[in-house]
Design an enzyme around this catalytic site. Structure first.
Site, PDB file in Angstrom:
ATOM      1  N   TYR A 144       1.011  -1.144   0.076  1.00 38.58           N
ATOM      2  CA  TYR A 144       0.082  -0.019   0.094  1.00 38.58           C
ATOM      3  C   TYR A 144       0.876   1.165   0.115  1.00 38.58           C
ATOM      4  CZ  TYR A 144      -3.873  -2.915   1.164  1.00 38.58           C
ATOM      5  OH  TYR A 144      -5.062  -3.975   1.169  1.00 38.58           O
ATOM      6  N   LYS A 201       3.534 -15.646   3.508  1.00 33.64           N
ATOM      7  CA  LYS A 201       3.753 -16.334   2.201  1.00 33.64           C
ATOM      8  C   LYS A 201       5.348 -16.666   1.821  1.00 33.64           C
ATOM      9  CE  LYS A 201       1.752 -18.339  -1.300  1.00 33.64           C
ATOM     10  NZ  LYS A 201       0.805 -19.318  -1.059  1.00 33.64           N
ATOM     11  N   ASP A 233      -2.696 -18.400   2.815  1.00 33.84           N
ATOM     12  CA  ASP A 233      -3.690 -18.946   2.257  1.00 33.84           C
ATOM     13  C   ASP A 233      -4.375 -20.157   3.363  1.00 33.84           C
ATOM     14  OD1 ASP A 233      -1.493 -20.375   1.741  1.00 33.84           O
ATOM     15  OD2 ASP A 233      -1.600 -20.900  -0.065  1.00 33.84           O
ATOM     16  N   ASP A 257      -5.233  -6.645   6.114  1.00 33.44           N
ATOM     17  CA  ASP A 257      -6.318  -6.054   5.629  1.00 33.44           C
ATOM     18  C   ASP A 257      -7.608  -7.015   5.082  1.00 33.44           C
ATOM     19  OD1 ASP A 257      -8.181  -4.221   4.645  1.00 33.44           O
ATOM     20  OD2 ASP A 257      -6.983  -3.571   2.970  1.00 33.44           O
ATOM     21  N   ASP A 261     -11.108  -8.826   7.771  1.00 31.09           N
ATOM     22  CA  ASP A 261     -12.341  -8.611   7.035  1.00 31.09           C
ATOM     23  C   ASP A 261     -12.961 -10.097   7.155  1.00 31.09           C
ATOM     24  OD1 ASP A 261     -12.333  -6.025   6.918  1.00 31.09           O
ATOM     25  OD2 ASP A 261     -12.448  -5.803   4.733  1.00 31.09           O
TER      26      ASP A 261
END
Length: 368
Positions: A144, A201, A233, A257, A261
């Site tokens: 970001y 990851k 994942d 992020d 959620d």
């Protein structure tokens, strides 16, 4: 002499002004109860700031935030300001910008199941029983904030080898950024159940390999805390398979992020999730949901995540632990009595107990 705290209020866009009004109502009730004074200064951020000032984060807003003891934000954004023009201001830039300018690198998102809302979760009640997760998300690094660019007319970048658009976003992390967020997670785990899941990851990304190496280095300073490495994942799958296995979950900006959620849905609604952004400057508190422009102005938005953000503000910025406990008890009592906003109502909810934004705020205040 009574304590006085200055709060910068950022209602923002969509349902923001409606839900922040209920948070202020709760704060005013607590002020009377505890003999404390809360002084409010309202400022613009997001889409409304773009409309009025041409910037999603005006200088006046940043100055007001820095001069306050805490910032209470509601929501930003909406389709009115959606654009693919890379040069156009976007509401989300205001949120990213204020976090960066205030040095807020740690986002804490508690995911707790209220007993009365077990049936509101999309998972079976037994799967969410006892879920109490603290998600610790790095806020000021990663994709970001990395360099990004699009190039037009690049040979071979288009369909069938023709010239076309080429774009990139850069994922960069410095060692100190990773270490400080990891320490936040381990410190939090020490006060909880003593377990940290570090999400990365590392089978693909170099930043994640460095992240994992540093996680184990930091873990050596916390022999009383268990460290578990998990690929992102797999973490996404495990959150809906067996969420109760998690205590503290720490990860980088974009992964955090997305996973936060996803975890929010375990509670039955994003309208039940608050967050605290902490770091070097004034702390910022906000609900985890968006501006919900589709229901803005209708008086039906769930204000409980915004009110739970007040609970976090009382705990982390004002050290008003008893007042924070009062807020939590009041919300629990309201839910136990069967009161619901539409987003957390079940098929068997008494229609007379489905209420709007203002009424839900009034109920919480009544239980204070």
């Amino acid at each position: 002499m009574a304590d006085t705290y200055k709060i910068c209020l950022l209602p923002g866009d969509g349902i923001g002004p409606e839900i922040i009004a209920e948070a202020v109502k709760v704060l005013d009730a607590l002020a009377d109860r505890y003999g404390t004074t809360f002084d409010y200064e309202r400022a613009l951020i997001g889409g409304c700031a773009i409309d009025e000032c041409g910037s999603p984060l005006p200088d006046e807003t940043l100055a007001a935030a820095k001069a306050s003891d805490a910032v209470l934000l509601a929501s930003v954004g909406g389709p009115k300001w959606d654009t693919t023009d890379p040069d156009a201001p976007r509401p989300e830039q205001g949120l990213l910008g204020i976090r960066k300018e205030l040095g807020l690198y740690a986002n804490l998102r508690p995911v707790v199941i209220f007993d009365a809302l077990k049936d509101a979760s999309t998972l079976k009640a037994e799967a969410v029983d006892g879920v109490d997760i603290m998600i610790v998300r790095e806020l000021t690094g990663g994709l970001y904030f990395g360099k990004r660019e699009r190039r037009e007319g690049v040979d071979g970048a288009g369909v069938d080898g023709a010239a076309g658009v080429q774009a990139y976003d850069t994922l960069i992390y410095n060692e100190y950024e990773i270490v400080r967020i990891l320490r936040q997670a381990f410190e939090a785990a020490r006060k909880r159940s003593g377990k940290v899941h570090s999400i990365d990851k590392a089978n693909v990304l170099e930043t994640s390999r460095v992240w994992r190496e540093l996680a184990h280095r930091v873990a050596a300073d916390y022999p009383d805390v268990e460290l578990v490495d998990m690929l992102v994942d797999n973490a996404a799958m495990q959150l809906v398979r067996e969420p109760s296995q998690f205590d503290v979950l720490v990860t980088e900006n974009m992964f955090g992020d997305i996973l936060s959620d996803e975890a929010a849905q375990i509670t039955g609604s994003l309208g039940m999730l608050a967050s605290a952004s902490l770091g070097d400057g004034t702390a910022l508190y906000e609900p985890s949901h968006g501006s919900a422009p589709d229901i803005a102005g209708r008086g039906i938005a769930n204000p409980l995540a915004q009110i739970l953000s007040v609970e976090l503000m009382l705990r982390y910025s004002f050290d008003m632990q008893d007042a924070a406990d009062d807020v939590n008890r009041a919300i629990t009592a309201v839910l136990d009595e069967g009161w619901r906003t539409g987003d957390i109502a079940a098929d068997d909810t008494d229609p007379k107990r489905i209420v709007g934004t203002e009424k839900m705020g009034d109920l919480v205040v009544a239980h204070l």
